[in-house]
Design a protein around this motif. Structure first.
Motif, mmCIF file in Angstrom:
data_model
loop_
_atom_site.group_PDB
_atom_site.id
_atom_site.type_symbol
_atom_site.label_atom_id
_atom_site.label_comp_id
_atom_site.label_asym_id
_atom_site.label_seq_id
_atom_site.Cartn_x
_atom_site.Cartn_y
_atom_site.Cartn_z
ATOM 1 N N ARG A 131 0.875 -1.259 -0.128
ATOM 2 C CA ARG A 131 -0.002 0.044 0.294
ATOM 3 C C ARG A 131 0.914 1.490 -0.016
ATOM 4 O O ARG A 131 1.999 1.205 0.710
ATOM 5 N N ILE A 132 0.367 2.188 -0.674
ATOM 6 C CA ILE A 132 1.095 3.607 -0.545
ATOM 7 C C ILE A 132 0.701 4.426 0.651
ATOM 8 O O ILE A 132 1.335 5.429 0.928
ATOM 9 N N ARG A 133 -0.619 4.283 0.850
ATOM 10 C CA ARG A 133 -1.133 5.117 2.042
ATOM 11 C C ARG A 133 -1.697 4.198 3.190
ATOM 12 O O ARG A 133 -3.161 4.325 3.138
ATOM 13 N N PRO A 134 -1.247 3.430 3.919
ATOM 14 C CA PRO A 134 -1.828 2.313 4.471
ATOM 15 C C PRO A 134 -2.803 2.812 5.761
ATOM 16 O O PRO A 134 -3.689 2.313 6.026
ATOM 17 N N THR A 135 -2.308 4.107 6.126
ATOM 18 C CA THR A 135 -3.126 4.627 7.530
ATOM 19 C C THR A 135 -4.384 5.395 6.837
ATOM 20 O O THR A 135 -5.016 5.877 7.800
ATOM 21 N N VAL A 136 -4.790 5.394 5.406
ATOM 22 C CA VAL A 136 -5.888 6.131 5.203
ATOM 23 C C VAL A 136 -6.563 5.267 4.249
ATOM 24 O O VAL A 136 -6.235 4.600 3.163
ATOM 25 N N LYS A 137 -7.761 5.235 4.500
ATOM 26 C CA LYS A 137 -8.667 4.159 3.830
ATOM 27 C C LYS A 137 -9.283 5.200 2.451
ATOM 28 O O LYS A 137 -9.601 6.035 2.520
ATOM 29 N N THR A 168 -6.355 -7.149 3.678
ATOM 30 C CA THR A 168 -6.648 -6.103 2.816
ATOM 31 C C THR A 168 -8.296 -5.558 3.065
ATOM 32 O O THR A 168 -8.347 -4.301 2.777
ATOM 33 N N THR A 169 -8.934 -6.198 3.822
ATOM 34 C CA THR A 169 -10.374 -5.589 4.149
ATOM 35 C C THR A 169 -10.613 -5.656 5.873
ATOM 36 O O THR A 169 -11.706 -5.351 5.930
ATOM 37 N N GLY A 170 -9.736 -6.134 6.334
ATOM 38 C CA GLY A 170 -10.220 -6.312 7.893
ATOM 39 C C GLY A 170 -8.830 -6.436 8.974
ATOM 40 O O GLY A 170 -7.740 -6.555 8.698
ATOM 41 N N ALA A 171 -9.300 -6.296 10.319
ATOM 42 C CA ALA A 171 -8.500 -6.481 11.291
ATOM 43 C C ALA A 171 -8.083 -8.036 11.849
ATOM 44 O O ALA A 171 -9.116 -8.933 11.453
ATOM 45 N N LEU A 172 -7.151 -8.414 12.169
ATOM 46 C CA LEU A 172 -7.150 -9.750 12.694
ATOM 47 C C LEU A 172 -6.743 -9.843 14.209
ATOM 48 O O LEU A 172 -5.908 -8.701 14.818
ATOM 49 N N LEU A 173 -7.303 -10.591 14.941
ATOM 50 C CA LEU A 173 -7.321 -10.576 16.446
ATOM 51 C C LEU A 173 -6.905 -12.307 16.692
ATOM 52 O O LEU A 173 -7.590 -13.140 15.979
ATOM 53 N N VAL A 174 -6.088 -12.393 17.694
ATOM 54 C CA VAL A 174 -5.568 -13.655 17.987
ATOM 55 C C VAL A 174 -5.692 -14.116 19.358
ATOM 56 O O VAL A 174 -5.533 -13.263 20.537
ATOM 57 N N TRP A 175 -6.540 -15.161 19.861
ATOM 58 C CA TRP A 175 -6.549 -15.637 21.114
ATOM 59 C C TRP A 175 -5.378 -16.590 21.361
ATOM 60 O O TRP A 175 -5.098 -17.646 20.883
ATOM 61 N N LEU A 189 -4.429 0.564 9.352
ATOM 62 C CA LEU A 189 -5.553 1.659 9.107
ATOM 63 C C LEU A 189 -6.444 1.099 10.630
ATOM 64 O O LEU A 189 -6.506 0.173 11.051
ATOM 65 N N ALA A 190 -6.990 2.308 11.397
ATOM 66 C CA ALA A 190 -7.534 2.239 12.524
ATOM 67 C C ALA A 190 -8.529 1.274 12.240
ATOM 68 O O ALA A 190 -9.740 1.676 11.268
ATOM 69 N N SER A 191 -8.913 0.311 12.902
ATOM 70 C CA SER A 191 -10.217 -0.701 12.929
ATOM 71 C C SER A 191 -11.034 -0.403 13.705
ATOM 72 O O SER A 191 -10.870 -0.644 15.034
ATOM 73 N N ILE A 192 -12.295 0.069 13.379
ATOM 74 C CA ILE A 192 -13.471 0.239 14.056
ATOM 75 C C ILE A 192 -13.783 -1.076 14.594
ATOM 76 O O ILE A 192 -14.240 -0.935 16.050
ATOM 77 N N SER A 193 -13.869 -2.161 13.989
ATOM 78 C CA SER A 193 -14.453 -3.388 14.465
ATOM 79 C C SER A 193 -13.505 -3.867 15.535
ATOM 80 O O SER A 193 -13.910 -4.481 16.655
ATOM 81 N N ALA A 194 -12.305 -3.901 15.523
ATOM 82 C CA ALA A 194 -11.234 -4.343 16.517
ATOM 83 C C ALA A 194 -11.517 -3.513 17.810
ATOM 84 O O ALA A 194 -11.424 -4.080 18.799
ATOM 85 N N GLN A 195 -11.568 -2.283 17.679
ATOM 86 C CA GLN A 195 -12.067 -1.372 18.934
ATOM 87 C C GLN A 195 -13.252 -1.942 19.466
ATOM 88 O O GLN A 195 -13.211 -1.712 20.674
#
Length: 269
Positions: A131-137, A168-175, A189-195
């Protein structure tokens, strides 16, 4: 009856239905799911959208003509009108600033949402995050679509060669050992779903940490992994594939309960 998708252009005061036109270069964008007629987390998505505008300010000429309050009011009206027209259809609206030659436009695209993906398969490529601008959607949307289209899985893991960043489209969480780990790396990218998941987990007295997770850890087959975004909610990762072969991942025993909570409770978190 008007069909979906519906596209609206901001004229400085309201979203108006445009005539036929080609898609432009996306400078910043955000999207969210409308499920059972309920608009999910719009304030959070607009926060991220306007943060993207600030980050892209040197490329965006519309900043002075954009009033968040007016935009949100008009946006809600357009989306609610679509909900009334298509009461049995989940929606996936997107707001974006697009460049068309020398002109820039603020666009609202109201489109049907795809079916909810209840499980996810991942591909770990041999290339690092392109990505060229990973922190901007927005700027990398077309590139991310191409990567997914070429992958033998539902989504592609973005990494720096050592640590996982996201997909490419979401966050990852690990147990890991009854602890929920939100993958943390530079260039996320700031993840609303992960938050939202982290906030809910803490309310359930689950220990939540944010730390780097390596490619080897996520692909070991030792831990349960969740994919998350506001389009599909919580989607357990069943397999991770790479050049070295496919690995099956264990299911977390609380997955079904958390998925149900996502669709019944998370819209109000």
């Amino acid at each position: 009856m008007t069909e979906l998708p519906q596209q609206f252009i901001w004229n400085g005061q309201d979203f108006l239905t445009p005539g036929p036109g080609s898609n432009g270069e996306i400078l910043v964008a955000d999207s969210w799911r409308v499920h059972d007629g309920e608009i999910w987390g719009l304030a959070d998505h607009l926060d991220r959208f306007f943060a993207g505008i600030t980050a892209q300010a040197s490329r965006i000429r519309l900043v002075e003509s954009i009033c968040r309050g007016h935009i949100e009011t008009a946006l809600r009206r357009c989306v609610n009108d679509a909900v009334q027209q298509f009461p049995d259809t989940d929606l996936f609206p997107r707001i974006s600033i697009e460049r068309h030659g020398e002109q820039q436009r603020l666009v609202l695209l109201v489109r049907p949402a795809p079916a909810i993906r209840t499980t996810t398969s991942l591909w770990i490529p041999d290339y690092t995050d392109p990505r060229i601008r990973p922190t901007v959607k927005g700027p990398d949307i077309d590139l991310m679509r191409r990567l997914v289209a070429e992958a033998p899985a539902d989504d592609v893991v973005l990494h720096d060669g050592t640590n996982v960043i996201e997909t490419t489209t979401g966050a990852l969480l690990v147990w890991q050992h009854n602890e929920l780990v939100c993958c943390q790396a530079a260039g996320q990218l700031a993840s609303i779903s992960a938050q939202r998941i982290a906030k809910f987990a803490k309310s359930q007295h689950v220990t939540v940490t944010h730390r780097p997770v390596t490619i080897q850890q996520i692909a070991s087959g030792e831990y349960s992994v969740w994919f998350a975004n506001t389009l599909h909610g919580i989607s357990p990762v069943t397999t991770i594939d790479s050049a070295t072969g496919e690995r099956l991942l264990p299911a977390h025993p609380a997955t079904a309960a958390w998925q149900q909570d996502w669709w019944t409770r998370f819209a109000r978190i």
